[in-house]
Enzyme design. Sequence first.
Site, short mmCIF file in Angstrom:
data_model
loop_
_atom_site.label_atom_id
_atom_site.label_comp_id
_atom_site.label_asym_id
_atom_site.label_seq_id
_atom_site.Cartn_x
_atom_site.Cartn_y
_atom_site.Cartn_z
N HIS A 80 25.80 39.52 38.19
CA HIS A 80 25.69 40.27 39.16
C HIS A 80 25.06 41.50 38.95
CE1 HIS A 80 28.58 38.19 41.96
NE2 HIS A 80 29.08 37.82 40.79
N ASN A 153 32.47 36.76 46.85
CA ASN A 153 31.25 36.30 46.92
C ASN A 153 30.82 36.04 48.38
OD1 ASN A 153 30.41 36.43 44.28
ND2 ASN A 153 30.87 34.23 43.77
N HIS A 344 37.17 45.64 39.92
CA HIS A 344 38.18 44.84 38.83
C HIS A 344 39.15 44.22 39.81
CE1 HIS A 344 40.96 43.43 36.19
NE2 HIS A 344 41.73 44.55 35.93
N TYR A 367 37.20 41.76 33.77
CA TYR A 367 36.44 42.97 34.52
C TYR A 367 36.81 44.21 33.75
CZ TYR A 367 35.23 39.72 38.09
OH TYR A 367 34.66 38.83 38.80
FE1 HDE Z 1 32.89 37.70 38.55
N1 HDE Z 1 32.41 39.06 36.92
N2 HDE Z 1 33.73 36.63 37.32
N3 HDE Z 1 33.11 36.26 40.06
N4 HDE Z 1 32.07 38.77 39.66
C1 HDE Z 1 31.71 40.02 37.22
O1 HDE Z 1 32.34 42.17 36.09
C2 HDE Z 1 33.97 36.71 35.92
C3 HDE Z 1 34.03 35.23 39.85
C4 HDE Z 1 31.94 38.86 41.28
O2 HDE Z 1 29.35 44.50 42.21
C5 HDE Z 1 31.47 40.98 35.71
O3 HDE Z 1 31.69 44.37 36.51
C6 HDE Z 1 34.81 35.85 35.37
C7 HDE Z 1 34.52 34.81 41.14
C8 HDE Z 1 31.14 40.00 41.85
O4 HDE Z 1 30.03 45.16 40.30
C9 HDE Z 1 32.50 40.23 34.69
C10 HDE Z 1 35.06 34.97 36.16
C11 HDE Z 1 33.82 35.55 42.09
C12 HDE Z 1 30.89 40.79 40.79
C13 HDE Z 1 32.91 38.83 35.76
C14 HDE Z 1 34.31 35.23 37.51
C15 HDE Z 1 33.15 36.77 41.24
C16 HDE Z 1 31.22 40.02 39.47
C17 HDE Z 1 30.31 41.45 35.37
C18 HDE Z 1 35.35 33.42 36.13
C19 HDE Z 1 33.95 35.44 43.48
C20 HDE Z 1 30.18 41.88 40.91
C21 HDE Z 1 30.00 42.79 35.65
C22 HDE Z 1 36.98 33.33 35.80
C23 HDE Z 1 35.40 35.82 44.05
C24 HDE Z 1 31.06 43.32 41.08
C25 HDE Z 1 31.45 43.29 36.01
C26 HDE Z 1 30.16 44.51 41.23
C27 HDE Z 1 31.13 40.44 38.27
C28 HDE Z 1 33.57 37.88 35.23
C29 HDE Z 1 34.10 34.62 38.74
C30 HDE Z 1 32.71 37.76 42.08
C31 HDE Z 1 31.79 39.63 33.46
C32 HDE Z 1 35.21 35.63 34.01
C33 HDE Z 1 34.96 33.32 41.44
C34 HDE Z 1 31.09 40.39 43.14
O5 HDE Z 1 33.51 40.72 34.39
#
Ligand code: HDE
Length: 692
Positions: A80, A153, A344, A367
């Site tokens: 993202h 999402n 987060h 997060y």
């Molecule tokens: Fe994320 N995801 N994600 N994700 N995600 C990040 O956090 C993660 C998942 C989503 O505009 C990271 O700050 C894991 C689902 C958005 O700043 C990180 C897993 C959904 C955003 C991270 C998921 C999301 C992130 C990278 C699987 C939809 C951007 C930067 C367990 C519900 C937020 C950050 C923004 C961002 C980890 C799966 C949505 C690495 C480990 C499912 C919208 O922490």
Amino acid sequence: MHGGEAAAAESGVAPAAAVPAADPPVASGRFLTTNQGVRISDNQNTLRAGARGPSLLEDFAFREKIMHFDHERIPERAVHARGSGAHGVFRVYRSLSQYTTAAFLTDPSATTPVFVRFSTVNGSRGSADTARDARGFATKFYTSQGVFDLVGNNIPVFFIQDAIKFPDLVHAFKPEPHNEIPQASTAHDNFWDFISLTPESMHMVMWTMSDRAIPRSYRTMEGFGVHTFRLVNARGESTLVKWHWKPLLGISSLVWPEAHKLMGIDADYHRRDLWDAIATRNYPEYELALQLLPESEAEKAPFDVLDSTKIWPEELIPAQRVGRLTLNRNPDNFFEETEQSAFHIGHLVPGIDATEDPLFQGRLFSYLDTQLNRFGTPNFSQLPINQPKSAVNTFNQDGFMRYNNRPGKVNYEPNSLGARADEANAAQGGFVSYAAPVSGRKARTRAESFGDHYSQATLFFQSQTEREKKHIVMALQFELSKVQSAAVRQRMLGHLANIDTRLVREVAAALGMPAPSGRPNTAIGTSPALSEESLPRPSAKGRLVAILVADGVDGADVTALKAAVTKAKAASHVIAPHLGTVAAAGGSEVAVNATFFNSESVQYDAVYVPSGAGALRTNAEALHFVREAYKHYKPIGADGDGEAFLTAALGSRSGQPGVVVGRTAASTAPAFIDAVVAHRHWTRSGTEDVPA
Ligand code: HDE
């Protein structure tokens, strides 16, 4: 800067009193200074020994400037990375106290400030907006009880069921590690290799191969919390909930060749659209809709509510519209707000709680951890964009960039020597975790109820219209044709065979491979809410119409069309062979917004050729503009000799659906606006052989 200080700065005399500590050291005053506030006499030349001599180490102004520049970047988000933000407000329609104690969901008179960040998932920070990808839709609610982040999402399911697979998934879809190719695209071996070995991803693959993954705008896409959350009421009762954002403009998407071209023509297409909409007060709006399921009924559902690869069909559990989000303010500074916003999933408030979904649980760790990497300090929560707007009272202290430790002697709890900081119980608004019963043996295992990976993929495919199915087929043909490994392609066909027989047949044909047979669960039926095309398209609001003109155009006609477009709450740009103005028939002038050399039809939702623009008949760019709009099923209108231009561009196709012609703009506008509301005219024929 206060008036007195400004005057003092101007006169060069130090102000009598010290500068108030609350004043941030932002750009203020007339003169350029160093970070230490010393005025700079020359910002163009370094201090050097002689006019052609070496620079001197002594030049503290130069060294400070370069040092600061050298450290401007922070790590981009691991996923993202590419995003755009906006401020806004949220208001609930009616109290949801039956389900939750969260104040922002129970007080219809409360306006809760929010910050939303939209993003793509795959590409790096400078990648193009219109890549085929899921979109992030992360909302930070600054509630009276603290910050609640809904980090969602635009696709309601995820690729994997367990967070332990996330690093592998991300490694696989990102550019390949040896050559960093391809950028912001899943059309490569590593992604499809991983996917072909991960059957649980098939449902989300159907969504990412559909038009949902190439939205027309952030304003026209849905948002989903994906996981099942819990709402907890004052009696401590839990209701399971799925979160949805429903855009008030309806859902609309690009077509793939358009998205592809836009990546080059305007990499900022979605960012610009969001910014312009807010700047012109066409505020993007979404309704919050909730699917609610009493905890006691979870067992009876035909899917496991803890499985993030499953939806709750809206026909089974309706999505109730409970509140409205309005985005009404652009950030003042991209880095300070959009880039430094830190979301987060564990930023929860009383009345909203986590579930045991293994993906949710993993995210609860990831997060905060990733923010430490991005900011290098736990103090990112002090940045203005991340600060709660409710009281913060903590004994956490120090660390890099800390500036607001609590004052006084005592920094621990319990204490008897300083001010008390009482803990709060539930009645006083304290967060109390829902007492979910938990039992079982420790094991690395997956519930059997997570086992059906194909039925909802079939449900999604079967719920699409003919045109939507065709687009999914074409997307898979495109992506898999980029895969070098025949074994990976073959394995993918094996999965598609378990989703839909026609799907696998048509994809296999394009790959020149035999279609395997499978066992799709066709009895799963359909869910009409899953088809974007079947959902209502409420108005022409927010669409952008190109009006093609040349010298000799009928000025009154242009004015009439623009008025009709504005009345429909859409916008228009006048496009001509050159900037400035064109001479209209009768001596007036028509102002030009863009030209055929700096813009293309893919940047517009519709095109109109007014009377008197016939001179464009010999303009190849203008002809191409209209042909391409035709090919992308867009509304096309013309009047007077504009019709002759259409015939030159489209031949006999000018009688096709969504092509509207008339005598004057005033008489043609109503039918043209109707065509704009419909957006794409899929029943149009002859799009394949248009030379554009
Ligand atoms: Fe994320 N995801 N994600 N994700 N995600 C990040 O956090 C993660 C998942 C989503 O505009 C990271 O700050 C894991 C689902 C958005 O700043 C990180 C897993 C959904 C955003 C991270 C998921 C999301 C992130 C990278 C699987 C939809 C951007 C930067 C367990 C519900 C937020 C950050 C923004 C961002 C980890 C799966 C949505 C690495 C480990 C499912 C919208 O922490």
